[in-house]
Write a protein that holds these residues in place. Structure first.
Motif, short mmCIF file in Angstrom:
data_model
loop_
_atom_site.label_atom_id
_atom_site.label_comp_id
_atom_site.label_asym_id
_atom_site.label_seq_id
_atom_site.Cartn_x
_atom_site.Cartn_y
_atom_site.Cartn_z
N MET A 153 0.59 -1.02 0.05
CA MET A 153 -0.35 -0.22 -0.24
C MET A 153 0.91 1.32 -0.20
O MET A 153 0.73 2.01 -1.03
CB MET A 153 -0.79 0.07 1.45
N SER A 154 1.64 0.96 0.90
CA SER A 154 3.22 2.12 1.22
C SER A 154 3.51 2.90 0.15
O SER A 154 3.29 3.81 -0.47
CB SER A 154 3.40 2.68 2.57
N LEU A 155 3.99 1.11 -0.58
CA LEU A 155 5.09 1.89 -2.04
C LEU A 155 4.09 2.40 -3.42
O LEU A 155 4.59 3.42 -3.52
CB LEU A 155 5.09 0.23 -2.37
N GLU A 156 2.75 1.98 -2.91
CA GLU A 156 2.10 2.43 -4.47
C GLU A 156 1.47 4.06 -3.88
O GLU A 156 1.59 4.69 -5.01
CB GLU A 156 0.36 1.37 -4.63
N LEU A 157 1.25 3.76 -2.85
CA LEU A 157 0.78 5.43 -2.33
C LEU A 157 2.02 6.02 -2.69
O LEU A 157 2.27 7.86 -3.63
CB LEU A 157 0.79 5.72 -0.68
N ARG A 190 4.55 6.20 -5.28
CA ARG A 190 4.37 6.06 -6.42
C ARG A 190 3.37 6.96 -7.15
O ARG A 190 4.11 7.49 -7.67
CB ARG A 190 4.53 4.58 -7.23
N ASN A 191 3.15 7.10 -6.54
CA ASN A 191 1.24 8.05 -7.06
C ASN A 191 1.86 9.57 -6.84
O ASN A 191 1.98 10.20 -7.71
CB ASN A 191 -0.08 8.12 -6.06
N GLN A 240 4.15 10.71 -9.72
CA GLN A 240 3.82 10.86 -10.31
C GLN A 240 3.16 12.43 -10.66
O GLN A 240 3.27 13.63 -11.38
CB GLN A 240 2.40 9.79 -10.80
#
Length: 41
Positions: free
Chosen positions: A1-5, A7-8, A11
């Motif tokens: 979850m935090s990895l995805e966040l 990355r967002n 971006q």
């Protein structure tokens, strides 16, 4: 979850930078156009 966040967020930062550059370019173009108009008058 935090990895995805993370990355967002990266971006979004990149997009913000790009948008900022676009705005600067538009300001420069507008300045050039105004100078050009002043010469014509």
């Amino acid at each position: 979850m935090s990895l995805e966040l993370g990355r967002n967020i990266e971006q979004l930062e990149e997009e913000k930078m790009r948008l900022g550059l676009d705005v600067d370019i538009q300001k420069l173009e507008a300045k050039k156009l105004r100078k050009g108009k002043n010469k014509i008058e």
